[in-house]
Scaffold this active site. Structure first.
Site, PDB file in Angstrom:
ATOM      1  N   MET A 178      14.109  50.089  30.006  1.00  0.00           N
ATOM      2  CA  MET A 178      15.598  49.605  29.972  1.00  0.00           C
ATOM      3  C   MET A 178      16.150  50.814  30.921  1.00  0.00           C
ATOM      4  O   MET A 178      15.654  51.705  31.242  1.00  0.00           O
ATOM      5  CB  MET A 178      16.004  49.903  28.512  1.00  0.00           C
ATOM      6  CG  MET A 178      15.970  48.855  27.671  1.00  0.00           C
ATOM      7  SD  MET A 178      16.497  47.228  28.071  1.00  0.00           S
ATOM      8  CE  MET A 178      15.950  46.348  26.597  1.00  0.00           C
ATOM      9  N   CYS A 179      17.089  49.903  31.790  1.00  0.00           N
ATOM     10  CA  CYS A 179      17.662  50.932  32.768  1.00  0.00           C
ATOM     11  C   CYS A 179      18.737  51.817  32.428  1.00  0.00           C
ATOM     12  O   CYS A 179      19.139  51.835  31.014  1.00  0.00           O
ATOM     13  CB  CYS A 179      18.724  49.738  33.740  1.00  0.00           C
ATOM     14  SG  CYS A 179      17.455  48.594  34.427  1.00  0.00           S
ATOM     15  N   ARG A 180      19.525  52.619  33.132  1.00  0.00           N
ATOM     16  CA  ARG A 180      20.692  53.480  32.530  1.00  0.00           C
ATOM     17  C   ARG A 180      21.636  53.470  33.604  1.00  0.00           C
ATOM     18  O   ARG A 180      21.552  53.129  34.872  1.00  0.00           O
ATOM     19  CB  ARG A 180      20.006  54.972  32.626  1.00  0.00           C
ATOM     20  CG  ARG A 180      18.856  55.177  31.704  1.00  0.00           C
ATOM     21  CD  ARG A 180      19.346  55.519  30.280  1.00  0.00           C
ATOM     22  NE  ARG A 180      19.346  54.164  29.645  1.00  0.00           N
ATOM     23  CZ  ARG A 180      19.626  53.914  28.268  1.00  0.00           C
ATOM     24  NH1 ARG A 180      20.186  55.051  27.567  1.00  0.00           N
ATOM     25  NH2 ARG A 180      19.663  52.926  27.706  1.00  0.00           N
TER      26      ARG A 180
END
Length: 275
Positions: A1-3
């Site tokens: 997952m991205c931030r």
């Protein structure tokens, strides 16, 4: 997952989110603490608003921690509204066109999440775009396609309704094609005036979203995870919620796709290629 992290308020240097805090976005790119994937090294990007309606943008495929220009740019650029993103790819190759934020006209957009069975939904999703928006698609991610669909569904006139209709369309399309109905969507977007964020998932497992005051007077920061250890400063935004940060402060609303569902006939035409 991205931030990701986004800010609206009195002008701040980008480094206040990107590089200076103890748990800055650069720090999260190699040591995220509230994500399934601790490393987000598949590129990064920043978009900021200044004297022109359209945002400036800088993206690259290098990990944020290893780009020699990012810290310098973040230290020198000051903006009242900006978006920053570090990527952990779940689909689409590691190339600049797939790095967030995506921009189109005055709009900027970044996303953390996924679409279930996207490879089976991509072509009918693309078929919903008019020629101009289809031509604007330069990457291969589900995130960019969601952004363009929101533009197709009226982002300029009613942003939250356009996002709701986009996500409803994807859910009904997956159901029609007997594919996995799964949308996980935590995103930030802006038209250069207001900052919007949505946290939503069809299975109630949306990626995280936090908010906190920031800046000298009435500014607000929205992030995937807190930028420091001051737990009292950060409020977790619940699943099924939209946030609008504007000149009059913060507006928090319930968000869902039930009232935005497109007709079964429309879904059938798209899925069969009979637009």
């Amino acid at each position: 997952m991205c931030r990701w992290a986004a800010y609206r308020g009195e002008p701040l240097y980008l480094e206040e989110l990107v590089s200076s805090p103890a748990h800055s976005l650069i720090e999260q790119s190699h040591c995220a603490t509230r994500a399934k994937t601790a490393t987000n090294g598949d590129g990064f990007g920043i978009a900021w608003y200044g004297d022109h309606p359209e945002p400036g943008r800088y993206r690259d495929i290098l990990p944020a921690w290893s780009d020699c220009n990012l810290k310098s740019i973040a230290r020198q650029i000051r903006s009242p509204l900006f978006l920053a993103h570090v990527r952990a790819a779940t689909g689409g190759g590691t190339r600049r066109d797939n790095c967030h934020p995506f921009v189109h006209g005055r709009w900027s957009f970044m996303h953390n999440g996924q679409i279930g069975d996207f490879e089976h939904l991509r072509r009918p999703m693309e078929a919903m775009l008019d020629n101009d928006l289809y031509s604007a698609r330069t990457g291969s991610t589900d995130s960019e396609l969601l952004f363009l669909l929101a533009l197709q569904f009226g982002l300029d006139s009613d942003p939250l309704s356009a996002i709701a209709e986009t996500l409803a369309f994807v859910e009904r399309l997956a159901e029609h094609l007997e594919r996995k109905v799964l949308v996980r969507f935590t995103a930030a977007l802006s038209d250069g005036h207001d900052l919007y964020a949505v946290r939503y998932a069809s299975d109630w497992k949306a990626p995280t979203l936090y908010a906190a005051p920031m800046g000298p007077s009435g500014g607000y920061c929205l992030v995937s995870e807190p930028l420091n250890d001051d737990d009292n400063a950060w409020v977790e935004i619940p699943d099924g919620t939209a946030v609008i940060v504007g000149e009059n402060g913060v507006d928090v609303r319930l968000f869902g796709t039930q009232d935005a569902a497109p007709s079964a006939e429309r879904i059938g035409r798209v899925a069969s290629g009979k637009m």
